[in-house]
Write a protein that holds these residues in place. Structure first.
Motif, mmCIF file in Angstrom:
data_model
loop_
_atom_site.group_PDB
_atom_site.id
_atom_site.type_symbol
_atom_site.label_atom_id
_atom_site.label_comp_id
_atom_site.label_asym_id
_atom_site.label_seq_id
_atom_site.Cartn_x
_atom_site.Cartn_y
_atom_site.Cartn_z
ATOM 1 N N ASN A 73 6.365 4.428 -0.985
ATOM 2 C CA ASN A 73 6.074 3.683 -2.207
ATOM 3 C C ASN A 73 4.900 2.718 -2.077
ATOM 4 O OD1 ASN A 73 7.518 2.115 -0.409
ATOM 5 N ND2 ASN A 73 8.487 0.884 -2.006
ATOM 6 N N VAL A 74 4.327 2.572 -0.897
ATOM 7 C CA VAL A 74 3.177 1.680 -0.705
ATOM 8 C C VAL A 74 2.070 2.481 -0.028
ATOM 9 C CG1 VAL A 74 2.348 -0.470 0.303
ATOM 10 C CG2 VAL A 74 4.723 -0.294 -0.455
ATOM 11 N N PRO A 75 1.105 3.011 -0.796
ATOM 12 C CA PRO A 75 0.119 3.931 -0.217
ATOM 13 C C PRO A 75 -0.976 3.298 0.623
ATOM 14 C CG PRO A 75 -0.301 3.628 -2.543
ATOM 15 C CD PRO A 75 0.992 2.925 -2.258
ATOM 16 N N VAL A 76 -1.274 2.001 0.414
ATOM 17 C CA VAL A 76 -2.368 1.378 1.165
ATOM 18 C C VAL A 76 -1.937 0.017 1.700
ATOM 19 C CG1 VAL A 76 -4.759 0.555 1.122
ATOM 20 C CG2 VAL A 76 -4.098 2.508 -0.295
ATOM 21 N N MET A 77 -2.211 -0.214 2.979
ATOM 22 C CA MET A 77 -1.990 -1.518 3.592
ATOM 23 C C MET A 77 -3.315 -1.974 4.182
ATOM 24 S SD MET A 77 0.383 -2.617 6.863
ATOM 25 C CE MET A 77 1.960 -2.317 6.079
ATOM 26 N N ARG A 78 -3.797 -3.126 3.746
ATOM 27 C CA ARG A 78 -5.038 -3.668 4.296
ATOM 28 C C ARG A 78 -4.701 -4.918 5.088
ATOM 29 N NH1 ARG A 78 -9.117 -7.131 1.834
ATOM 30 N NH2 ARG A 78 -11.025 -7.043 3.061
ATOM 31 N N ILE A 199 -10.973 5.014 -1.022
ATOM 32 C CA ILE A 199 -9.586 5.096 -0.560
ATOM 33 C C ILE A 199 -8.623 4.622 -1.646
ATOM 34 C CG2 ILE A 199 -7.915 4.080 1.044
ATOM 35 C CD1 ILE A 199 -10.158 4.069 3.153
ATOM 36 N N LEU A 200 -8.938 3.472 -2.247
ATOM 37 C CA LEU A 200 -8.044 2.891 -3.248
ATOM 38 C C LEU A 200 -7.941 3.763 -4.492
ATOM 39 C CD1 LEU A 200 -9.077 -0.857 -2.934
ATOM 40 C CD2 LEU A 200 -6.952 0.190 -2.163
ATOM 41 N N GLU A 201 -9.044 4.386 -4.876
ATOM 42 C CA GLU A 201 -9.015 5.261 -6.050
ATOM 43 C C GLU A 201 -8.094 6.460 -5.839
ATOM 44 O OE1 GLU A 201 -12.942 5.024 -8.798
ATOM 45 O OE2 GLU A 201 -13.094 6.285 -7.023
ATOM 46 N N SER A 202 -7.982 6.902 -4.585
ATOM 47 C CA SER A 202 -7.169 8.086 -4.303
ATOM 48 C C SER A 202 -5.729 7.739 -3.952
ATOM 49 C CB SER A 202 -7.774 8.863 -3.131
ATOM 50 O OG SER A 202 -7.560 8.177 -1.906
ATOM 51 N N ALA A 203 -5.441 6.438 -3.804
ATOM 52 C CA ALA A 203 -4.130 5.999 -3.327
ATOM 53 C C ALA A 203 -3.004 6.598 -4.164
ATOM 54 C CB ALA A 203 -4.052 4.478 -3.355
ATOM 55 N N GLY A 204 -2.062 7.205 -3.475
ATOM 56 C CA GLY A 204 -0.898 7.758 -4.146
ATOM 57 C C GLY A 204 -1.054 9.191 -4.600
ATOM 58 N N ALA A 205 -2.291 9.681 -4.706
ATOM 59 C CA ALA A 205 -2.505 11.029 -5.237
ATOM 60 C C ALA A 205 -2.480 12.110 -4.161
ATOM 61 C CB ALA A 205 -3.836 11.087 -5.981
ATOM 62 N N LEU A 206 -2.636 11.722 -2.900
ATOM 63 C CA LEU A 206 -2.777 12.719 -1.837
ATOM 64 C C LEU A 206 -1.626 12.720 -0.835
ATOM 65 C CD1 LEU A 206 -6.586 12.301 -1.046
ATOM 66 C CD2 LEU A 206 -5.493 13.909 -2.619
ATOM 67 N N SER A 207 -0.592 11.954 -1.096
ATOM 68 C CA SER A 207 0.576 11.891 -0.201
ATOM 69 C C SER A 207 0.262 11.295 1.162
ATOM 70 C CB SER A 207 1.185 13.294 -0.012
ATOM 71 O OG SER A 207 1.679 13.781 -1.232
ATOM 72 N N PHE A 208 -0.833 10.537 1.262
ATOM 73 C CA PHE A 208 -1.155 9.854 2.508
ATOM 74 C C PHE A 208 -0.913 8.357 2.351
ATOM 75 C CE2 PHE A 208 -4.132 13.541 3.083
ATOM 76 C CZ PHE A 208 -3.494 14.068 4.193
ATOM 77 N N ARG A 209 -0.662 7.694 3.479
ATOM 78 C CA ARG A 209 -0.603 6.243 3.508
ATOM 79 C C ARG A 209 -1.766 5.765 4.372
ATOM 80 N NH1 ARG A 209 4.330 8.064 3.042
ATOM 81 N NH2 ARG A 209 4.743 8.501 5.229
ATOM 82 N N VAL A 255 -1.816 -9.444 5.284
ATOM 83 C CA VAL A 255 -1.501 -8.048 5.013
ATOM 84 C C VAL A 255 -1.379 -7.849 3.512
ATOM 85 C CG1 VAL A 255 0.109 -6.166 5.436
ATOM 86 C CG2 VAL A 255 -0.248 -7.910 7.180
ATOM 87 N N GLU A 256 -2.175 -6.952 2.981
ATOM 88 C CA GLU A 256 -2.162 -6.694 1.548
ATOM 89 C C GLU A 256 -1.570 -5.317 1.283
ATOM 90 O OE1 GLU A 256 -6.288 -7.226 1.379
ATOM 91 O OE2 GLU A 256 -6.189 -9.255 0.580
ATOM 92 N N LEU A 257 -0.458 -5.281 0.584
ATOM 93 C CA LEU A 257 0.179 -4.019 0.227
ATOM 94 C C LEU A 257 -0.307 -3.647 -1.161
ATOM 95 C CD1 LEU A 257 3.780 -4.812 1.474
ATOM 96 C CD2 LEU A 257 1.938 -3.654 2.685
ATOM 97 N N ILE A 258 -1.057 -2.571 -1.248
ATOM 98 C CA ILE A 258 -1.758 -2.245 -2.488
ATOM 99 C C ILE A 258 -1.086 -1.073 -3.205
ATOM 100 C CG2 ILE A 258 -4.005 -1.633 -3.449
ATOM 101 C CD1 ILE A 258 -5.162 -2.727 -0.768
#
Length: 258
Positions: A73-78, A199-209, A255-258
């Motif tokens: 449920n959290v696709p990007v962590m910065r 990366i952010l534009e694709s977040a959630g669409a490719l099943s990657f974290r 840590v930013e959970l995006i």
């Protein structure tokens, strides 16, 4: 007798002459030649780089990071903080979940953004076999894809092939985490911003974290905000580090959970 033969196999022998696989001299070779193997977290170059950076255990956070790699449920962590061995520790503890890694470093010649997405795509081809056929066909048809803009490279070498596989119901396997370390090593904050933006534009669409490790950069934040990508959800963690150069012995990891 064999001088005019272009394809044959000799059984029960150490000689096995066959027509080369498409990956040899084909699309995947083009991709490998445009990649930076030294940028992968377990490369020899990366191993030597660790001797000169801040070291600590980060036990609590590393455990949280490993748990995050299994969440969907959290696709990007910065992660913002001083340069240290944190990314390496996280990579080593979650290596079975890693699909690809890239460690930017000026001193080791792995700070070229034009080879960022090609290096990731090359690793994805190793861990996701179905990705190989698509990449090979694309690069045989258009070898210049590796010379295109960052956005085009990402779309053609990573996003489009993965979307095609997902549409066909192909199981991508357990390796779903892509880790990027030291992205601020780039002299150009615009290249840094372009990579994060993509990366952010694709977040959630490719099943990657995605896990992105970098030092704080207010200029980057301003550029991302201009693009409408404000980083708002934050998780602040403090770690005590003896003799930390900041003076108070405390390391603040943002840590930013995006």
């Amino acid at each position: 007798m064999l001088s005019n033969s272009s394809r044959f196999v000799m059984h029960n022998s150490n000689c096995n002459f066959v027509e080369q696989h498409a990956a040899e001299g084909g699309g995947l070779k083009i991709l490998r030649d445009a990649s930076l193997p030294k940028a992968v977290y377990d490369s020899t170059a990366r191993e030597s780089a660790l001797y000169s950076i801040l070291k600590t255990e980060y036990e609590g956070f590393v455990a949280e990071f490993v748990a995050w790699t299994h969440r969907g449920n959290v696709p990007v962590m910065r992660l913002n903080g001083p340069k240290s061995n944190l990314a390496q520790l996280c990579a080593e503890k979650s290596k079975e979940s890693l699909a690809a890694t890239f460690c930017f470093s000026r001193s080791h010649g792995t700070d070229d953004p034009s080879r960022f997405f090609t290096t990731l795509a090359s690793q994805l081809a190793i861990h996701i076999p179905s990705h190989v056929e698509i990449l090979n066909a694309k690069l045989r048809h258009n070898p210049d894809l590796v010379l295109k803009s960052l956005k085009v490279q990402f779309e053609e070498l990573i996003a489009a092939p993965i979307k095609e596989l997902l549409a066909k119901g192909v199981d991508l396997g357990p390796r779903r985490v892509i880790m990027v370390e030291g992205i601020d090593e780039r002299a150009s904050v615009h290249a840094h911003c372009e990579i994060l933006h993509t990366i952010l534009e694709s977040a959630g669409a490719l099943s990657f974290r995605w896990a992105v490790f970098s030092r704080p950069n207010s200029q980057l934040g301003a550029l991302l905000k201009e693009k409408g990508l404000a980083l708002e959800s934050c998780w602040n963690v403090c770690h005590s580090i003896p003799n930390f150069p900041a003076g108070d012995g405390e390391f603040v990891l943002r840590v930013e959970l995006i």
